[in-house]
Design a protein around this motif. Structure first.
Motif, PDB file in Angstrom:
ATOM      1  N   THR A 146       0.846  -1.191   0.000  1.00  0.00           N
ATOM      2  CA  THR A 146       0.000   0.000   0.000  1.00  0.00           C
ATOM      3  C   THR A 146       0.885   1.244   0.000  1.00  0.00           C
ATOM      4  OG1 THR A 146      -1.708  -1.158   1.255  1.00  0.00           O
ATOM      5  CG2 THR A 146      -1.800   1.254   1.231  1.00  0.00           C
ATOM      6  N   PRO A 147       0.691   2.153  -0.942  1.00  0.00           N
ATOM      7  CA  PRO A 147       1.509   3.362  -1.001  1.00  0.00           C
ATOM      8  C   PRO A 147       1.500   4.111   0.327  1.00  0.00           C
ATOM      9  CG  PRO A 147       0.167   3.179  -2.968  1.00  0.00           C
ATOM     10  CD  PRO A 147      -0.307   2.112  -2.040  1.00  0.00           C
ATOM     11  N   ASP A 148       2.677   4.621   0.721  1.00  0.00           N
ATOM     12  CA  ASP A 148       2.794   5.287   2.008  1.00  0.00           C
ATOM     13  C   ASP A 148       3.659   6.538   1.869  1.00  0.00           C
ATOM     14  OD1 ASP A 148       2.979   6.035   4.626  1.00  0.00           O
ATOM     15  OD2 ASP A 148       4.248   4.358   5.253  1.00  0.00           O
ATOM     16  N   PHE A 149       3.028   7.706   2.015  1.00  0.00           N
ATOM     17  CA  PHE A 149       3.760   8.960   1.971  1.00  0.00           C
ATOM     18  C   PHE A 149       3.672   9.678   3.316  1.00  0.00           C
ATOM     19  CE2 PHE A 149       2.915   8.390  -2.627  1.00  0.00           C
ATOM     20  CZ  PHE A 149       4.219   8.480  -3.085  1.00  0.00           C
ATOM     21  N   SER A 150       3.562   8.899   4.379  1.00  0.00           N
ATOM     22  CA  SER A 150       3.444   9.478   5.714  1.00  0.00           C
ATOM     23  C   SER A 150       4.699  10.239   6.121  1.00  0.00           C
ATOM     24  CB  SER A 150       3.139   8.376   6.736  1.00  0.00           C
ATOM     25  OG  SER A 150       4.169   7.395   6.738  1.00  0.00           O
ATOM     26  N   ASP A 168      10.098   0.017 -16.583  1.00  0.00           N
ATOM     27  CA  ASP A 168       8.818  -0.508 -16.087  1.00  0.00           C
ATOM     28  C   ASP A 168       8.740  -0.237 -14.587  1.00  0.00           C
ATOM     29  OD1 ASP A 168       6.504  -1.836 -15.424  1.00  0.00           O
ATOM     30  OD2 ASP A 168       7.345  -3.850 -15.680  1.00  0.00           O
ATOM     31  N   PRO A 169       8.078   0.857 -14.168  1.00  0.00           N
ATOM     32  CA  PRO A 169       8.063   1.216 -12.750  1.00  0.00           C
ATOM     33  C   PRO A 169       7.310   0.234 -11.857  1.00  0.00           C
ATOM     34  CG  PRO A 169       6.589   2.632 -13.997  1.00  0.00           C
ATOM     35  CD  PRO A 169       7.363   1.835 -15.000  1.00  0.00           C
ATOM     36  N   SER A 170       6.460  -0.605 -12.440  1.00  0.00           N
ATOM     37  CA  SER A 170       5.729  -1.578 -11.616  1.00  0.00           C
ATOM     38  C   SER A 170       6.662  -2.606 -10.987  1.00  0.00           C
ATOM     39  CB  SER A 170       4.666  -2.298 -12.455  1.00  0.00           C
ATOM     40  OG  SER A 170       5.272  -3.116 -13.446  1.00  0.00           O
ATOM     41  N   PRO A 215       4.623   0.410  -6.008  1.00  0.00           N
ATOM     42  CA  PRO A 215       3.218   0.030  -6.166  1.00  0.00           C
ATOM     43  C   PRO A 215       2.574   0.738  -7.359  1.00  0.00           C
ATOM     44  CG  PRO A 215       3.699   0.528  -3.880  1.00  0.00           C
ATOM     45  CD  PRO A 215       4.900   0.957  -4.661  1.00  0.00           C
ATOM     46  N   LYS A 216       1.719   0.035  -8.068  1.00  0.00           N
ATOM     47  CA  LYS A 216       1.087   0.611  -9.261  1.00  0.00           C
ATOM     48  C   LYS A 216       0.241   1.834  -8.937  1.00  0.00           C
ATOM     49  CE  LYS A 216       1.006  -3.605 -12.074  1.00  0.00           C
ATOM     50  NZ  LYS A 216       0.169  -4.564 -12.823  1.00  0.00           N
ATOM     51  N   ALA A 217      -0.357   1.869  -7.747  1.00  0.00           N
ATOM     52  CA  ALA A 217      -1.252   2.970  -7.381  1.00  0.00           C
ATOM     53  C   ALA A 217      -0.523   4.106  -6.663  1.00  0.00           C
ATOM     54  CB  ALA A 217      -2.383   2.436  -6.500  1.00  0.00           C
ATOM     55  N   GLU A 218       0.808   4.061  -6.624  1.00  0.00           N
ATOM     56  CA  GLU A 218       1.532   5.048  -5.832  1.00  0.00           C
ATOM     57  C   GLU A 218       1.337   6.468  -6.350  1.00  0.00           C
ATOM     58  OE1 GLU A 218       5.513   4.363  -3.699  1.00  0.00           O
ATOM     59  OE2 GLU A 218       6.068   5.566  -5.444  1.00  0.00           O
ATOM     60  N   SER A 219       1.322   6.644  -7.677  1.00  0.00           N
ATOM     61  CA  SER A 219       1.167   7.997  -8.222  1.00  0.00           C
ATOM     62  C   SER A 219      -0.179   8.603  -7.842  1.00  0.00           C
ATOM     63  CB  SER A 219       1.326   7.989  -9.745  1.00  0.00           C
ATOM     64  OG  SER A 219       0.345   7.184 -10.353  1.00  0.00           O
ATOM     65  N   ASP A 220      -1.221   7.773  -7.747  1.00  0.00           N
ATOM     66  CA  ASP A 220      -2.540   8.270  -7.354  1.00  0.00           C
ATOM     67  C   ASP A 220      -2.565   8.711  -5.896  1.00  0.00           C
ATOM     68  OD1 ASP A 220      -3.533   7.698  -9.893  1.00  0.00           O
ATOM     69  OD2 ASP A 220      -4.112   5.661  -9.333  1.00  0.00           O
ATOM     70  N   ALA A 221      -1.677   8.126  -5.085  1.00  0.00           N
ATOM     71  CA  ALA A 221      -1.651   8.439  -3.662  1.00  0.00           C
ATOM     72  C   ALA A 221      -0.763   9.632  -3.335  1.00  0.00           C
ATOM     73  CB  ALA A 221      -1.176   7.208  -2.882  1.00  0.00           C
ATOM     74  N   TRP A 222      -0.029  10.150  -4.317  1.00  0.00           N
ATOM     75  CA  TRP A 222       0.871  11.265  -4.055  1.00  0.00           C
ATOM     76  C   TRP A 222       0.082  12.435  -3.475  1.00  0.00           C
ATOM     77  CZ3 TRP A 222       5.353  12.639  -2.736  1.00  0.00           C
ATOM     78  CH2 TRP A 222       5.844  13.931  -2.955  1.00  0.00           C
ATOM     79  N   PRO A 223       0.434  12.931  -2.289  1.00  0.00           N
ATOM     80  CA  PRO A 223      -0.401  13.904  -1.580  1.00  0.00           C
ATOM     81  C   PRO A 223      -0.422  15.313  -2.155  1.00  0.00           C
ATOM     82  CG  PRO A 223       1.615  13.437  -0.353  1.00  0.00           C
ATOM     83  CD  PRO A 223       1.571  12.458  -1.467  1.00  0.00           C
ATOM     84  N   LEU A 224       0.517  15.645  -3.037  1.00  0.00           N
ATOM     85  CA  LEU A 224       0.530  16.996  -3.603  1.00  0.00           C
ATOM     86  C   LEU A 224      -0.199  17.097  -4.933  1.00  0.00           C
ATOM     87  CD1 LEU A 224       4.148  18.115  -2.638  1.00  0.00           C
ATOM     88  CD2 LEU A 224       1.988  18.752  -1.563  1.00  0.00           C
TER      89      LEU A 224
END
Length: 410
Positions: free
Chosen positions: A21-25, A317-319, A323-332
């Motif tokens: 799970t993407p984590d930008f904490s 190939d960044p996958s 995580p594939k969904a990491e860009s969607d989770a980027w907080p900015l």
């Protein structure tokens, strides 16, 4: 004496691996408008904390707030939005062209459009950028012809660099875009040297050096900071922290400094961090740093906190490493969407006009692509002359090259 035990080798690890799970904490994001705007001639010691914060102008509601806001008119913001949209559309078409075999290589800017597009509007004619391979927005925002950029990507008969450079490694003296080097970090010391030469000759032009987070581990990065701080070179030292250096996360190159901006503190250089997905914030910080340089106050180190939403290049190939969904989770967020929402909030734009602009820009980019492909692509059409690889290197061609050219029949 107590036994201290066996030594252990430390290798920094990313917060999460593919499948997680993407984590930008670990990304501390201050409230928009909360970071003060210091005076141009501020003592770097006084603003040390700014190397660990993030300057933001746009809040979650799309409002521009704080002391860094208010520098751009609606017309300038709309122009900036179109520049970012153009770069994104250009990217999509060239990435597709690479997949179709029309060029050998391409690198996208997805998610990083605000950094270069906004920065360019803070400079003046004659200033020189020493870019990496992900600052094509400097050209787009300065009106450089897309057809010419595509000709270079295709290495066709109209390629201004005559097929001598890897695709996307543009060069334009007229547009303040120094030739890109495939060797990482070389452009940083070149930027400082150019800026020193400008000062020595009592010129008015300043320089901007560009580097990615991974390349700050190169020795050239530190050499540039030594010379820039010692001689107070009129240069802006930009670090684009997009979280990933190819397949290696930023923690490897960053080391224990906490932030990349903090690297400047040991050299006595003012160091700021800015939200790289906030067009208004990027422009405001660039203007501040440019004014310092023009007033003989020396260099400024700026870290742009952003995220590489796409692959490192068409060969990546960044996958495989995130995580594939990491860009969607980027907080900015997304720089294009954020500026669009701001303009809508101000009543200067609408969803309908944005959709229309997308269609207009796509049509313009496709027309440029057709024109460029009329000059040839990687495997079809016109090519630079074989003779060109012998020209432009020496004022007087050495005998061995003359013989080789004669043997080639060109």
């Amino acid at each position: 004496m107590a036994d201290a035990g066996l030594l252990r080798f430390h290798v920094p690890e990313p917060e999460v691996r593919p499948g997680g799970t993407p984590d930008f904490s670990n990304v501390t994001i201050p409230k928009a408008g909360s970071v003060p705007r210091p005076e141009i001639d501020v003592d770097p010691q006084i603003i040390r904390d700014m190397a660990f914060s993030i300057i933001r102008v746009l809040n979650r509601a799309g409002e521009a707030v704080g002391p860094w806001a208010g520098l751009l008119t609606d017309e300038e913001l709309l122009e900036g939005l179109r520049h970012m949209m153009t770069l994104r559309t250009f990217d999509a078409r060239m990435q597709m062209a690479q997949r179709q075999g029309k060029t050998s290589f391409y690198m996208q800017h997805l998610g990083e459009e605000a950094v270069s597009c906004a920065f360019r509007k803070a400079l003046q004619a004659g200033d020189m950028n020493f870019p990496t391979y992900r600052q094509a927005g400097l050209l787009i925002a300065d009106g450089y012809p897309m057809v010419t950029m595509m000709n270079q990507i295709y290495s066709n008969e109209a390629d201004p660099l005559k097929g001598r450079q890897l695709p996307i490694m543009y060069s334009s003296k007229e547009h303040g875009f120094f030739s890109i080097s495939g060797n990482l970090a070389t452009q940083y010391i070149q930027a400082v040297g150019w800026a020193m030469a400008s000062a020595i000759s009592n010129d008015t032009r300043i320089a901007a050096g560009w580097i990615g987070d991974g390349s700050t581990a190169e020795s050239d990065f530190h050499s540039a900071l030594v010379f820039a701080s010692t001689y107070k070179a009129p240069v802006i030292l930009n670090v684009v922290n997009n979280q990933w250096a190819i397949s290696t996360f930023q923690g490897i190159a960053r080391g224990g400094s906490g932030t990349f901006a903090a690297r400047g503190l040991g050299f006595g250089i003012p160091a700021l961090r800015v939200d790289g997905n906030d067009y208004l914030a990027v422009h405001a910080v660039a203007k501040w740093a440019a004014e310092r340089a023009r007033k003989n106050l020396g260099p400024t180190l700026v870290e742009y906190v952003t995220y590489r939403a796409g692959a490192h290049s068409s060969s990546d190939d960044p996958s495989a490493y995130r995580p594939k969904a990491e860009s969607d989770a980027w907080p900015l967020g997304d720089p294009v969407i954020r500026l669009k929402n701001h303009l809508i909030h101000k009543g200067a734009w609408s969803e309908e006009r944005h959709t229309q602009a997308e269609a207009e820009i796509l049509e313009t980019v496709i027309a440029a692509q057709k024109e460029a492909e009329g000059h040839g692509t990687l495997h079809a059409g016109g090519k630079p002359s074989t003779r060109d690889m012998f020209e432009g290197l020496y004022e007087e061609m050495p005998p061995h090259l003359r013989r080789q050219r004669q043997q080639a029949g060109v």
